[in-house]
Design an enzyme around this catalytic site. Structure first.
Site, PDB file in Angstrom:
ATOM      1  CG  ASP A  34       4.353   4.571   1.204  1.00 10.44           C
ATOM      2  OD1 ASP A  34       3.726   3.807   0.448  1.00 10.44           O
ATOM      3  OD2 ASP A  34       4.300   4.486   2.445  1.00 10.44           O
ATOM      4  CG  ASP A 177       0.300   0.524   2.795  1.00 15.10           C
ATOM      5  OD1 ASP A 177       0.463   1.085   3.894  1.00 15.10           O
ATOM      6  OD2 ASP A 177       0.820   0.928   1.744  1.00 15.10           O
TER       7      ASP A 177
END
Length: 218
Positions: A34, A177
């Site tokens: 991320d 996610d």
């Protein structure tokens, strides 16, 4: 076969090299990486591109998820590094044409190209975009924070996107996610190919057994 991607965002920031090696030993092949700019989401990621070389050195792959406003600049930055897959948010782009331009830029550099979509976003607006994707990163929490619970309101997007990607099964896959746990996997397994996992995986007493279990899920 399902794939589990450990989330770098959930790692102890003081132990990232150790956690990478621990996840590899447990059975990881892909690390979910991320990136946050403090603008598209409130938080920032202090490591930026710092661990991409280490991930590559460990013979792991980086699935980079950009949570940034300046998508084009971030794509150019990360394409200079060893990246396996790269996704960005549709919400950060002005229109579908710019999204497709970004996807083509990524693919031109021989990197898998995908988009991420938030639970509050209507996936039907992006039908033409999904046809150009290698994968879609479906957010089942609001982006920017680890440890959130799965949002059931993400299910319509999950079902719709899977329906679109099934039209191109030779190359496309769905990633879920956010808030992933055993119950969520059971609920979504017929729609999802890969799962991003943070605390569920990192707190598991036997992560190797969990990787094996996920791979055997059908």
């Amino acid at each position: 076969m399902k794939i589990l991607e450990p989330s770098l965002l959930a790692f102890n920031p003081d132990q990232i090299p150790y956690e990478l090696e621990r996840m590899k030993a447990a059975g990881a092949h892909i690390i979910h990486y991320d990136v946050m700019d403090g603008k598209f989401v409130n938080n920032t990621t202090p490591y930026e591109t710092k661990y991409l070389k280490l991930i590559s050195k460990l013979n792991l792959k980086s699935d980079v998820h950009l949570m940034v406003n300046d998508v084009r600049q971030a794509i150019h930055t990360f394409l200079k590094h060893p990246v396996y897959a790269l996704s960005f948010h549709v919400e950060a782009c002005s229109d579908n044409a710019s999204i497709i331009e970004n996807l083509n830029l990524i693919k031109a550099n021989h990197v898998l190209a995908g988009v991420a979509i938030n639970p509050n976003t209507n996936a039907k607006k992006y039908k033409e975009v999904f046809a150009q994707c290698d994968f879609v990163n479906i957010m089942s929490v609001m982006p920017g924070y680890a440890g959130q619970k799965f949002l059931t309101k993400s299910m319509p997007n999950i079902k719709y996107i899977k329906k679109q990607l099934k039209k191109h099964p030779h190359k496309m896959y769905c990633v879920l996610d956010g808030g992933v746990n055993a119950e969520v996997i059971k609920k979504t397994k017929k729609y999802i190919n890969r799962y991003v996992s943070g605390s569920f995986l990192l707190k598991c007493p036997d992560p190797h057994a969990l990787f094996v279990q996920i791979r055997q899920t059908s």
